[in-house]
Write a protein that holds these residues in place. Structure first.
Motif, PDB file in Angstrom:
ATOM      1  N   SER A 157       9.080  32.178  77.457  1.00 17.66           N
ATOM      2  CA  SER A 157       9.678  31.334  76.815  1.00 17.66           C
ATOM      3  C   SER A 157      10.677  30.627  77.898  1.00 17.66           C
ATOM      4  CB  SER A 157      10.290  31.621  75.682  1.00 17.66           C
ATOM      5  OG  SER A 157      10.993  32.792  75.660  1.00 17.66           O
ATOM      6  N   GLY A 158      11.148  31.706  78.829  1.00 18.86           N
ATOM      7  CA  GLY A 158      12.357  31.279  79.620  1.00 18.86           C
ATOM      8  C   GLY A 158      12.129  31.231  81.065  1.00 18.86           C
ATOM      9  N   LEU A 159      10.747  31.810  81.511  1.00 22.19           N
ATOM     10  CA  LEU A 159      10.411  31.888  83.038  1.00 22.19           C
ATOM     11  C   LEU A 159      10.529  30.691  83.685  1.00 22.19           C
ATOM     12  CD1 LEU A 159       9.858  34.092  84.623  1.00 22.19           C
ATOM     13  CD2 LEU A 159       7.432  33.862  84.379  1.00 22.19           C
ATOM     14  N   GLY A 160      10.393  29.608  83.005  1.00 24.82           N
ATOM     15  CA  GLY A 160      10.592  28.136  83.811  1.00 24.82           C
ATOM     16  C   GLY A 160      12.193  27.615  84.033  1.00 24.82           C
ATOM     17  N   ARG A 161      13.042  28.633  83.480  1.00 22.60           N
ATOM     18  CA  ARG A 161      14.380  28.271  84.065  1.00 22.60           C
ATOM     19  C   ARG A 161      14.611  28.323  85.361  1.00 22.60           C
ATOM     20  NH1 ARG A 161      17.312  31.932  79.644  1.00 22.60           N
ATOM     21  NH2 ARG A 161      15.833  33.505  80.664  1.00 22.60           N
ATOM     22  N   PRO A 162      15.561  27.495  85.819  1.00 21.38           N
ATOM     23  CA  PRO A 162      15.679  27.453  87.449  1.00 21.38           C
ATOM     24  C   PRO A 162      16.275  28.456  88.123  1.00 21.38           C
ATOM     25  CG  PRO A 162      17.252  25.928  86.430  1.00 21.38           C
ATOM     26  CD  PRO A 162      16.367  26.293  85.151  1.00 21.38           C
ATOM     27  N   CYS A 163      17.081  29.301  87.342  1.00 20.21           N
ATOM     28  CA  CYS A 163      18.075  30.353  88.139  1.00 20.21           C
ATOM     29  C   CYS A 163      17.418  31.849  87.801  1.00 20.21           C
ATOM     30  CB  CYS A 163      19.351  30.451  87.651  1.00 20.21           C
ATOM     31  SG  CYS A 163      20.589  31.607  88.285  1.00 20.21           S
ATOM     32  N   LEU A 164      16.904  32.452  88.690  1.00 18.22           N
ATOM     33  CA  LEU A 164      16.291  33.719  88.628  1.00 18.22           C
ATOM     34  C   LEU A 164      17.047  34.774  88.016  1.00 18.22           C
ATOM     35  CD1 LEU A 164      13.803  34.203  91.781  1.00 18.22           C
ATOM     36  CD2 LEU A 164      13.109  34.018  89.193  1.00 18.22           C
ATOM     37  N   ARG A 165      18.464  34.672  88.478  1.00 15.79           N
ATOM     38  CA  ARG A 165      19.446  35.691  88.088  1.00 15.79           C
ATOM     39  C   ARG A 165      19.444  35.588  86.454  1.00 15.79           C
ATOM     40  NH1 ARG A 165      25.214  36.441  91.137  1.00 15.79           N
ATOM     41  NH2 ARG A 165      23.686  37.103  92.720  1.00 15.79           N
ATOM     42  N   GLN A 166      19.759  34.238  86.195  1.00 11.56           N
ATOM     43  CA  GLN A 166      19.854  34.018  84.754  1.00 11.56           C
ATOM     44  C   GLN A 166      18.807  34.895  83.933  1.00 11.56           C
ATOM     45  OE1 GLN A 166      19.078  30.428  82.327  1.00 11.56           O
ATOM     46  NE2 GLN A 166      21.527  30.339  82.401  1.00 11.56           N
ATOM     47  N   ILE A 167      17.590  34.658  84.431  1.00 13.49           N
ATOM     48  CA  ILE A 167      16.214  35.245  83.684  1.00 13.49           C
ATOM     49  C   ILE A 167      16.360  36.850  83.684  1.00 13.49           C
ATOM     50  CG2 ILE A 167      13.881  35.644  84.050  1.00 13.49           C
ATOM     51  CD1 ILE A 167      13.672  32.738  85.343  1.00 13.49           C
ATOM     52  N   GLN A 168      16.909  37.395  84.778  1.00 15.80           N
ATOM     53  CA  GLN A 168      17.098  38.831  85.305  1.00 15.80           C
ATOM     54  C   GLN A 168      18.099  39.440  84.032  1.00 15.80           C
ATOM     55  OE1 GLN A 168      18.683  40.152  88.697  1.00 15.80           O
ATOM     56  NE2 GLN A 168      17.640  42.035  88.897  1.00 15.80           N
ATOM     57  N   PHE A 169      19.128  38.516  84.253  1.00 18.36           N
ATOM     58  CA  PHE A 169      20.041  38.994  82.962  1.00 18.36           C
ATOM     59  C   PHE A 169      19.876  39.114  81.560  1.00 18.36           C
ATOM     60  CE2 PHE A 169      24.056  37.661  85.458  1.00 18.36           C
ATOM     61  CZ  PHE A 169      24.177  38.809  86.267  1.00 18.36           C
ATOM     62  N   ASP A 170      18.907  38.143  81.252  1.00 21.10           N
ATOM     63  CA  ASP A 170      18.424  37.973  80.096  1.00 21.10           C
ATOM     64  C   ASP A 170      17.395  39.215  79.721  1.00 21.10           C
ATOM     65  OD1 ASP A 170      17.637  37.013  77.421  1.00 21.10           O
ATOM     66  OD2 ASP A 170      16.441  35.392  78.225  1.00 21.10           O
ATOM     67  N   THR A 171      16.517  39.463  80.748  1.00 20.65           N
ATOM     68  CA  THR A 171      15.581  40.611  80.781  1.00 20.65           C
ATOM     69  C   THR A 171      16.188  41.945  80.529  1.00 20.65           C
ATOM     70  OG1 THR A 171      13.824  39.219  82.044  1.00 20.65           O
ATOM     71  CG2 THR A 171      13.597  41.504  81.845  1.00 20.65           C
ATOM     72  N   LEU A 172      17.266  41.987  81.035  1.00 24.07           N
ATOM     73  CA  LEU A 172      17.889  43.435  81.153  1.00 24.07           C
ATOM     74  C   LEU A 172      18.982  43.519  80.132  1.00 24.07           C
ATOM     75  CD1 LEU A 172      18.725  43.733  84.942  1.00 24.07           C
ATOM     76  CD2 LEU A 172      16.984  44.954  83.817  1.00 24.07           C
ATOM     77  N   ASN A 173      19.075  42.331  79.196  1.00 22.41           N
ATOM     78  CA  ASN A 173      20.016  42.283  77.939  1.00 22.41           C
ATOM     79  C   ASN A 173      21.419  42.747  78.470  1.00 22.41           C
ATOM     80  OD1 ASN A 173      18.060  42.057  75.637  1.00 22.41           O
ATOM     81  ND2 ASN A 173      17.309  43.908  76.474  1.00 22.41           N
ATOM     82  N   VAL A 174      21.647  42.108  79.552  1.00 27.27           N
ATOM     83  CA  VAL A 174      23.166  41.922  79.852  1.00 27.27           C
ATOM     84  C   VAL A 174      24.004  41.571  78.962  1.00 27.27           C
ATOM     85  CG1 VAL A 174      24.719  41.327  81.874  1.00 27.27           C
ATOM     86  CG2 VAL A 174      22.449  42.096  82.409  1.00 27.27           C
ATOM     87  N   PRO A 175      25.071  42.329  78.757  1.00 23.55           N
ATOM     88  CA  PRO A 175      25.967  41.501  77.649  1.00 23.55           C
ATOM     89  C   PRO A 175      26.478  40.016  78.094  1.00 23.55           C
ATOM     90  CG  PRO A 175      26.709  43.626  78.157  1.00 23.55           C
ATOM     91  CD  PRO A 175      25.704  43.648  78.976  1.00 23.55           C
ATOM     92  N   LYS A 176      26.400  39.187  77.120  1.00 24.69           N
ATOM     93  CA  LYS A 176      26.942  37.722  77.233  1.00 24.69           C
ATOM     94  C   LYS A 176      28.416  37.640  77.320  1.00 24.69           C
ATOM     95  CE  LYS A 176      22.802  35.757  75.250  1.00 24.69           C
ATOM     96  NZ  LYS A 176      22.218  34.871  74.083  1.00 24.69           N
ATOM     97  N   ASP A 177      28.791  36.737  78.151  1.00 23.38           N
ATOM     98  CA  ASP A 177      30.156  36.441  78.369  1.00 23.38           C
ATOM     99  C   ASP A 177      30.726  36.330  76.892  1.00 23.38           C
ATOM    100  OD1 ASP A 177      29.960  36.298  81.049  1.00 23.38           O
ATOM    101  OD2 ASP A 177      30.002  34.400  81.119  1.00 23.38           O
ATOM    102  N   GLU A 178      32.185  36.579  77.080  1.00 21.60           N
ATOM    103  CA  GLU A 178      32.862  36.627  75.684  1.00 21.60           C
ATOM    104  C   GLU A 178      32.858  35.341  74.914  1.00 21.60           C
ATOM    105  OE1 GLU A 178      35.149  38.021  72.328  1.00 21.60           O
ATOM    106  OE2 GLU A 178      34.291  39.229  74.038  1.00 21.60           O
ATOM    107  N   GLY A 179      32.325  35.079  73.903  1.00 20.57           N
ATOM    108  CA  GLY A 179      32.366  33.769  73.097  1.00 20.57           C
ATOM    109  C   GLY A 179      31.032  32.975  73.390  1.00 20.57           C
TER     110      GLY A 179
END
Length: 265
Positions: free
Chosen positions: A49-71
């Motif tokens: 669903s999100g693999l076509g987004r332009p930023c690989l790091r954003q995809i990686q953060f999403d895959t690893l369930n990295v906590p999102k920024d406050e707010g």
């Protein structure tokens, strides 16, 4: 004759009371939506669903369930939109079946059809597959549906999903490849504001599917080796990071923008 006596309901302050009820009901619903969202188990795989987004790091953060920024986690308004999308998919599926199509959306055990690759670390689940129907298209055909706001829906109608929504196009191509459905997919878009339905056939783009599959491999390997993938933007002010329109595409703001720009490029 209108009764203006006390207790009639036509008293001063009734509007304020009504407003308070609306706010209370919506607050209770929003709290329930947030509770349900936070209780969902985290996804531990690369999703189509999100693999076509332009930023690989954003995809990686999403895959690893990295906590999102406050707010920057999903707000109740966004969760409501997600819910509307899921409900809209069911409605469109009912319409398609009522029109005489043989649409399969779930296995006999109730699970969605989908695929799993890279030892389960790359997965996707399709909306459905058209096996037969009253329209002369090639069967079996992938069915993919999205519920969109009016402006977004009009852009899809005008330019087609491939140009208007490249993230959706990437998702479709991957499904066609991994589920071996090379016939043109039927893409439907429901206008959430008017309930108009747009439909178009999307030919299989093997090159796009390969590029997206290669991206999935890149993310999985980086995760295995605990390597941080590079960000696509050179500046924090990029629309890919802060959100906005670039060229013909709208980018949502990144939920990890603060964390990302504290790290290496």
């Amino acid at each position: 004759m209108l009764d203006l006596n006390h207790g009639s309901g036509a008293t001063y302050g009734a509007q304020r009371q009504a407003t308070a009820v609306v706010e209370a009901v919506n607050a209770a619903i929003d709290a329930a939506l947030l509770t349900r969202h936070r209780a969902e188990p985290p996804r531990r795989y690369v999703s189509t669903s999100g693999l076509g987004r332009p930023c690989l790091r954003q995809i990686q953060f999403d895959t690893l369930n990295v906590p999102k920024d406050e707010g920057r986690d999903f707000e109740p308004a966004t969760l409501r939109i997600f819910e509307a999308g899921h409900r809209g998919e069911d409605v469109v599926a009912d319409w398609i079946r009522a029109a005489g199509f043989d649409l399969r959306t779930h296995r006999s055990d109730g699970r969605q059809f989908g695929f799993s690759a890279l030892d389960g670390r790359f997965r996707g689940h399709i909306d459905g597959c058209l096996v037969a129907g009253p329209v002369g298209i090639a069967y079996p055909a992938l069915w993919e549906n999205k519920a969109l706001g009016a402006a977004s829906w009009k852009d899809v109608v005008k330019r087609g999903v491939v140009l208007s929504k490249p993230v959706y196009a990437a998702q479709i191509a991957l499904y066609q490849a991994y589920l071996e459905l090379p016939h043109p997919a039927l893409f439907t878009a429901l206008n959430r504001d008017t309930w108009e339905l747009h439909a178009e056939l999307v030919p299989f783009d093997a090159a796009l599917a390969q590029r997206m599959s290669d991206r999935a491999v890149t993310v999985v390997r980086a995760n295995d080796h605990q390597e941080l993938l590079p960000r696509v933007a050179r500046e924090r002010s990029s629309v890919v990071c802060r959100g906005g329109r670039a060229g013909d595409h709208w980018h949502p703001s990144c939920a990890w923008i603060d964390r990302c720009w504290r790290l290496a490029p």
